[in-house]
Design a protein around this motif. Structure first.
Motif, PDB file in Angstrom:
ATOM      1  N   ASN A 103      31.717  41.868  31.375  1.00 15.12           N
ATOM      2  CA  ASN A 103      32.515  42.769  32.209  1.00 15.12           C
ATOM      3  C   ASN A 103      32.959  43.978  31.422  1.00 15.12           C
ATOM      4  N   ASP A 105      36.234  45.871  30.778  1.00 14.37           N
ATOM      5  CA  ASP A 105      37.671  45.660  30.927  1.00 14.37           C
ATOM      6  C   ASP A 105      38.399  47.002  30.973  1.00 14.37           C
ATOM      7  N   ALA A 187      36.845  44.185  35.125  1.00 14.10           N
ATOM      8  CA  ALA A 187      38.143  43.531  35.243  1.00 14.10           C
ATOM      9  C   ALA A 187      39.250  44.549  35.004  1.00 14.10           C
ATOM     10  N   ILE A 200      45.128  39.547  35.538  1.00 14.66           N
ATOM     11  CA  ILE A 200      43.753  40.034  35.566  1.00 14.66           C
ATOM     12  C   ILE A 200      43.163  39.942  36.975  1.00 14.66           C
ATOM     13  N   ILE A 202      39.350  40.451  38.716  1.00 10.42           N
ATOM     14  CA  ILE A 202      37.952  40.576  38.291  1.00 10.42           C
ATOM     15  C   ILE A 202      37.037  40.836  39.492  1.00 10.42           C
TER      16      ILE A 202
END
Length: 397
Positions: A103, A105, A187, A200, A202
């Motif tokens: 991912n 971030d 995320a 978080i 996602i």
């Protein structure tokens, strides 16, 4: 031998020996050098190898937009079912295959978490690499295991970011498949300055599009691995086929059941070790885990579902191992918490690295606890400590 079988055998050889000559392959398969050159050219077009003078070398870092693998996962598993898989010896070689997520971030550091409907100013923000699979692969590589990481990204601008990041990392080799339909996963993360805790959200994107054919391509990597480590950020069919294939070739399977899903039940027959945190252990067992005693009850319940070894990570309370016979409590290492985002990933990657190098469950969990205690003192989920600093922390304790 069919063309596809020969090309697969060439790949297996190169994956093990790094390089091979046209003359060598011609002798092995009893075909002309021209036939081998065509095979190597075909594999080079698929970005599996690099042609060099007189032969070829394996491409350790692959960004694969399409594959031409003819054997699907069903036929592959059927073939192994008909064969008797040789039981592996006790010797471990420090090799790990990790199937997981990558991912991007987007991290905002805030003084506190915002309330519903509230907008607050972030102290600062950054964009960096993440995903449980990628973080665990980084942790395992920093713990000095030989890691092959497999993930799927989009064809957007972040796919090259992923490739560059992994290429520059300590990860030994990786395969990044590409999705034409979904973007690279991402995320959005809030990190609170009050206590280092995080929130978080996602979007999995390409992580949920791994195909049966792409899992079948893991065969050669799995056969060279001591452990397969998986989480639950990919599509469940891909995870299920990967753990089945790992068991078929005699590889130990470790599941980090995060983020938790009831789909975990279908994976249980193929799992050797499971590593839930308190929340995941509570959901899986139906027993609220809030202290060591409740963790022991939850571990026993999870073990009764058919999993050989249960390791529950308990944050500041350490971790608990249950192997069906006894409970072992790993006491925590003191840490000055800065960012807990990647703590679980640090633990899982380091644990598998230690286990793959031949250490015991207790030794591996102790090493992983020390590793994670150093990881939470660093900013960023992918910012992992060195093996030597972990040994120093263990020595100091």
């Amino acid at each position: 031998m069919f063309l596809e079988e020969r090309q697969k055998a060439i790949l297996d050889y190169l994956d093990k020996h790094e390089t091979g000559s046209v003359q060598h392959f011609s002798n092995i398969f009893n075909v002309s050098k021209e036939t081998i050159r065509k095979d190597l050219s075909a594999l080079a077009k698929q970005h599996f190898i690099i042609r060099c003078y007189g032969g070829a070398m394996i491409l350790r870092h692959k960004l694969v937009s399409s594959i031409a693998h003819k054997e699907n996962i069903a036929s592959l598993l059927t073939r192994y079912k008909k064969q008797k898989t040789k039981k592996r010896g006790e010797k471990m070689n420090g090799n790990i295959c990790i199937l997981g997520s990558f991912n991007i971030d987007i991290v905002a550091q805030v003084s506190r978490f915002p309330k519903g409907g509230e907008s607050i100013l972030a102290q600062r923000s950054l964009i960096g690499p993440g995903g449980k699979g990628a973080n665990q692969a980084l942790a395992a590589s920093h713990a000095e295991a030989k890691v092959h990481f497999v993930a799927k990204v989009g064809t957007d601008q972040f796919s090259q970011f992923a490739h560059n990041h992994l290429t520059l990392s300590k990860i030994n080799s990786f395969t990044l498949y590409q999705s034409e339909k979904e973007p690279t996963g991402n995320a959005v993360i809030y990190v609170s300055e009050e206590n280092g805790e995080n929130m978080i959200a996602i979007y999995p994107g390409a992580n949920l599009t791994i195909t049966d054919e792409e899992i079948a391509m893991l065969e050669s990597n799995l056969k060279q691995s001591d452990i397969l480590l998986v989480q639950l950020e990919n599509n469940i069919d891909a995870i299920s086929n990967a753990v089945k294939l790992a068991k078929a070739v005699g590889v130990k399977v470790v599941l980090n059941p995060a983020p938790y899903s009831k789909d975990v039940i279908q994976l249980i027959p193929y799992i050797d070790i499971i590593t839930p945190n308190e929340t995941e252990a509570s959901l899986m067992s139906g027993i609220e885990v809030n202290d060591l005693d409740s963790a022991k009850l939850a571990a026993e319940k999870i073990h009764s579902l058919g999993i050989q070894t249960v390791i529950i990570t308990l944050g500041s309370k350490g971790s608990l191992i249950f192997d069906g016979k006894e409970h072992q409590h790993i006491k925590p290492f003191l840490a000055v918490s800065v960012d807990t985002t990647g703590a679980g990933d640090a633990f899982n990657g380091a644990f598998c690295a230690s286990l793959a190098k031949g250490e015991s469950l207790y030794q591996s969990a102790t090493y992983a606890s020390a590793f994670a205690s150093l990881a939470v003192e660093r900013e960023g989920a992918s910012n992992m400590p060195s093996h030597q600093s972990v040994l120093q922390r263990m020595a100091n304790k």
